[in-house]
Design a protein around this motif. Structure first.
Motif, mmCIF file in Angstrom:
data_model
loop_
_atom_site.group_PDB
_atom_site.id
_atom_site.type_symbol
_atom_site.label_atom_id
_atom_site.label_comp_id
_atom_site.label_asym_id
_atom_site.label_seq_id
_atom_site.Cartn_x
_atom_site.Cartn_y
_atom_site.Cartn_z
ATOM 1 N N ASP A 1 1.542 8.240 3.551
ATOM 2 C CA ASP A 1 0.788 8.911 4.614
ATOM 3 C C ASP A 1 1.485 8.819 5.966
ATOM 4 O OD1 ASP A 1 -1.199 9.707 2.873
ATOM 5 O OD2 ASP A 1 -2.576 8.081 3.421
ATOM 6 N N LEU A 2 2.294 7.792 6.151
ATOM 7 C CA LEU A 2 3.003 7.620 7.424
ATOM 8 C C LEU A 2 4.247 8.495 7.540
ATOM 9 C CD1 LEU A 2 2.700 3.760 7.765
ATOM 10 C CD2 LEU A 2 1.692 5.475 9.284
ATOM 11 N N LEU A 3 4.668 9.104 6.438
ATOM 12 C CA LEU A 3 5.879 9.921 6.453
ATOM 13 C C LEU A 3 5.580 11.340 6.915
ATOM 14 C CD1 LEU A 3 7.391 8.851 3.011
ATOM 15 C CD2 LEU A 3 7.956 7.933 5.286
ATOM 16 N N ALA A 4 6.392 11.840 7.831
ATOM 17 C CA ALA A 4 6.301 13.243 8.238
ATOM 18 C C ALA A 4 6.795 14.112 7.079
ATOM 19 C CB ALA A 4 7.156 13.489 9.477
ATOM 20 N N ASP A 5 6.294 15.325 7.004
ATOM 21 C CA ASP A 5 6.741 16.237 5.946
ATOM 22 C C ASP A 5 8.250 16.449 5.986
ATOM 23 O OD1 ASP A 5 4.167 16.524 4.954
ATOM 24 O OD2 ASP A 5 3.777 18.356 6.112
ATOM 25 N N ASP A 6 8.820 16.444 7.188
ATOM 26 C CA ASP A 6 10.255 16.696 7.350
ATOM 27 C C ASP A 6 11.075 15.418 7.543
ATOM 28 O OD1 ASP A 6 9.300 16.068 9.883
ATOM 29 O OD2 ASP A 6 10.373 17.697 10.893
ATOM 30 N N VAL A 7 10.541 14.287 7.091
ATOM 31 C CA VAL A 7 11.254 13.015 7.217
ATOM 32 C C VAL A 7 12.631 13.114 6.571
ATOM 33 C CG1 VAL A 7 10.255 12.025 5.102
ATOM 34 C CG2 VAL A 7 11.076 10.499 6.900
ATOM 35 N N VAL A 8 13.584 12.412 7.144
ATOM 36 C CA VAL A 8 14.929 12.318 6.578
ATOM 37 C C VAL A 8 15.199 10.847 6.289
ATOM 38 C CG1 VAL A 8 17.394 12.670 6.964
ATOM 39 C CG2 VAL A 8 15.735 14.363 7.802
ATOM 40 N N ASP B 1 0.842 -1.196 0.000
ATOM 41 C CA ASP B 1 0.000 0.000 0.000
ATOM 42 C C ASP B 1 0.880 1.251 0.000
ATOM 43 O OD1 ASP B 1 -1.828 2.040 0.421
ATOM 44 O OD2 ASP B 1 -2.982 0.915 1.925
ATOM 45 N N LEU B 2 1.263 1.697 -1.196
ATOM 46 C CA LEU B 2 2.172 2.832 -1.329
ATOM 47 C C LEU B 2 1.573 4.119 -0.788
ATOM 48 C CD1 LEU B 2 3.639 2.025 -4.849
ATOM 49 C CD2 LEU B 2 4.637 1.541 -2.610
ATOM 50 N N ALA B 3 0.273 4.307 -0.924
ATOM 51 C CA ALA B 3 -0.375 5.512 -0.392
ATOM 52 C C ALA B 3 -0.297 5.529 1.138
ATOM 53 C CB ALA B 3 -1.823 5.589 -0.862
ATOM 54 N N ALA B 4 -0.523 4.385 1.763
ATOM 55 C CA ALA B 4 -0.447 4.308 3.226
ATOM 56 C C ALA B 4 0.979 4.547 3.708
ATOM 57 C CB ALA B 4 -0.954 2.960 3.719
ATOM 58 N N ILE B 5 1.952 4.033 2.969
ATOM 59 C CA ILE B 5 3.353 4.269 3.325
ATOM 60 C C ILE B 5 3.643 5.762 3.302
ATOM 61 C CG2 ILE B 5 5.748 3.964 2.583
ATOM 62 C CD1 ILE B 5 4.840 1.181 1.479
ATOM 63 N N ASP C 1 7.608 10.446 15.123
ATOM 64 C CA ASP C 1 7.508 11.713 15.840
ATOM 65 C C ASP C 1 6.304 11.709 16.791
ATOM 66 O OD1 ASP C 1 5.224 12.235 14.281
ATOM 67 O OD2 ASP C 1 6.243 13.696 12.995
ATOM 68 N N ASP C 2 6.045 12.844 17.424
ATOM 69 C CA ASP C 2 4.943 12.953 18.386
ATOM 70 C C ASP C 2 3.574 12.720 17.754
ATOM 71 O OD1 ASP C 2 6.715 13.505 20.459
ATOM 72 O OD2 ASP C 2 6.539 15.682 20.198
ATOM 73 N N ASP C 3 3.461 12.934 16.445
ATOM 74 C CA ASP C 3 2.195 12.746 15.735
ATOM 75 C C ASP C 3 2.044 11.338 15.158
ATOM 76 O OD1 ASP C 3 1.401 15.412 16.195
ATOM 77 O OD2 ASP C 3 2.611 16.085 14.484
ATOM 78 N N GLY C 4 3.009 10.454 15.432
ATOM 79 C CA GLY C 4 2.940 9.087 14.931
ATOM 80 C C GLY C 4 3.391 8.939 13.491
ATOM 81 N N ARG C 5 4.097 9.945 12.971
ATOM 82 C CA ARG C 5 4.621 9.907 11.608
ATOM 83 C C ARG C 5 6.123 9.602 11.667
ATOM 84 N NH1 ARG C 5 0.044 10.254 9.953
ATOM 85 N NH2 ARG C 5 -1.117 11.935 9.017
ATOM 86 N N ILE C 6 6.614 8.978 10.605
ATOM 87 C CA ILE C 6 8.034 8.640 10.537
ATOM 88 C C ILE C 6 8.818 9.899 10.187
ATOM 89 C CG2 ILE C 6 9.778 7.277 9.325
ATOM 90 C CD1 ILE C 6 7.422 5.237 8.795
ATOM 91 N N ASP C 7 9.731 10.285 11.076
ATOM 92 C CA ASP C 7 10.566 11.452 10.798
ATOM 93 C C ASP C 7 12.018 11.079 10.508
ATOM 94 O OD1 ASP C 7 11.324 10.838 13.412
ATOM 95 O OD2 ASP C 7 10.845 12.820 14.219
ATOM 96 N N LYS D 1 9.475 14.581 2.474
ATOM 97 C CA LYS D 1 8.496 13.531 2.196
ATOM 98 C C LYS D 1 8.474 13.139 0.726
ATOM 99 C CE LYS D 1 3.637 12.488 3.089
ATOM 100 N NZ LYS D 1 2.471 12.937 3.865
ATOM 101 N N ALA D 2 8.532 14.113 -0.176
ATOM 102 C CA ALA D 2 8.397 13.811 -1.610
ATOM 103 C C ALA D 2 9.513 12.892 -2.089
ATOM 104 C CB ALA D 2 8.354 15.096 -2.425
ATOM 105 N N ILE D 3 10.764 13.219 -1.766
ATOM 106 C CA ILE D 3 11.885 12.399 -2.237
ATOM 107 C C ILE D 3 11.896 11.047 -1.527
ATOM 108 C CG2 ILE D 3 13.621 13.398 -0.671
ATOM 109 C CD1 ILE D 3 14.212 12.235 -4.316
ATOM 110 N N THR D 4 11.572 11.028 -0.235
ATOM 111 C CA THR D 4 11.554 9.763 0.500
ATOM 112 C C THR D 4 10.499 8.824 -0.071
ATOM 113 O OG1 THR D 4 12.386 10.830 2.505
ATOM 114 C CG2 THR D 4 11.281 8.694 2.776
ATOM 115 N N ALA D 5 9.302 9.330 -0.326
ATOM 116 C CA ALA D 5 8.236 8.503 -0.900
ATOM 117 C C ALA D 5 8.644 7.997 -2.284
ATOM 118 C CB ALA D 5 6.933 9.295 -0.974
ATOM 119 N N ALA D 6 9.276 8.849 -3.088
ATOM 120 C CA ALA D 6 9.710 8.439 -4.427
ATOM 121 C C ALA D 6 10.784 7.359 -4.346
ATOM 122 C CB ALA D 6 10.202 9.652 -5.216
#
Length: 130
Positions: A18-25, A12-16, A91-97, A38-43
Motif C-alpha cells: 500500500d505504501l508503494l506508488a503505482d510508478d515506483v522504481v 505486514d506485506l499488504a501495508a508495504i 512522493d507528494d502523496d506519501g507513497r514510495i516512488d 508496483k506489481a514487480i516491486t511488491a513481488a
C-alpha cells in the motif's frame, strides 16, 4: 520511525504494498536494470522476505522534510551475514516512488543474487498475477 519501516518490522506485506506508488522504481543491489512498477516491486519485496532471515533495521536517517529516508539493516542470506541500506523517496502523496537497495559485503551480495535468482520465476508470476 517511518511507515515503511513499521510495516517491514511488523511483517505486514499488504501495508508495504500500500505504501508503494503505482510508478515506483525499484533498483536492486544485484541487477543492473531498475524494475519499474508496483506489481514487480511488491513481488520482489515478498521474495526478499522469503530469503532473508534475522532481518532487522539498525539505524534510520531521514531528511528534514521527511521525503528521503535511509534505513540501514542487517540480515542473513544463504548463511552469510549481510548489511545493507534501503534508500526511500516518498512522493507528494506519501507513497514510495523510488526504492534503492545496496548491500555488502560482496560475498553476501553474491548469496543474495543466488537466493533471489532462485525466487525469480515465482516473483515474475506474482507480478503478472497482480
Amino acid at each position: 520511525m517511518n511507515s515503511f519501516r513499521k510495516a517491514v518490522e511488523a511483517g505486514d506485506l499488504a501495508a508495504i504494498e500500500d505504501l508503494l506508488a503505482d510508478d515506483v522504481v525499484f533498483t536492486s543491489p544485484v541487477v543492473f536494470k531498475p524494475y519499474p512498477g508496483k506489481a514487480i516491486t511488491a513481488a520482489i519485496l515478498r521474495g526478499v522476505t522469503r530469503v532473508f532471515t534475522d532481518f532487522r533495521y539498525v539505524r534510520e536517517i531521514a531528511d528534514a522534510g521527511g521525503r528521503d529516508h535511509a534505513l540501514i539493516f542487517k540480515a542473513t542470506v544463504g548463511g552469510k551475514e549481510i548489511e545493507g541500506c534501503d534508500f526511500l523517496h516518498f512522493d507528494d502523496d506519501g507513497r514510495i516512488d523510488e526504492l534503492t537497495v545496496m548491500v555488502r559485503p560482496l560475498s553476501a551480495a553474491h548469496a543474495l543474487a543466488e537466493a533471489m535468482g532462485a525466487q525469480f520465476e515465482r516473483i515474475a508470476q506474482e507480478a503478472a498475477d497482480a
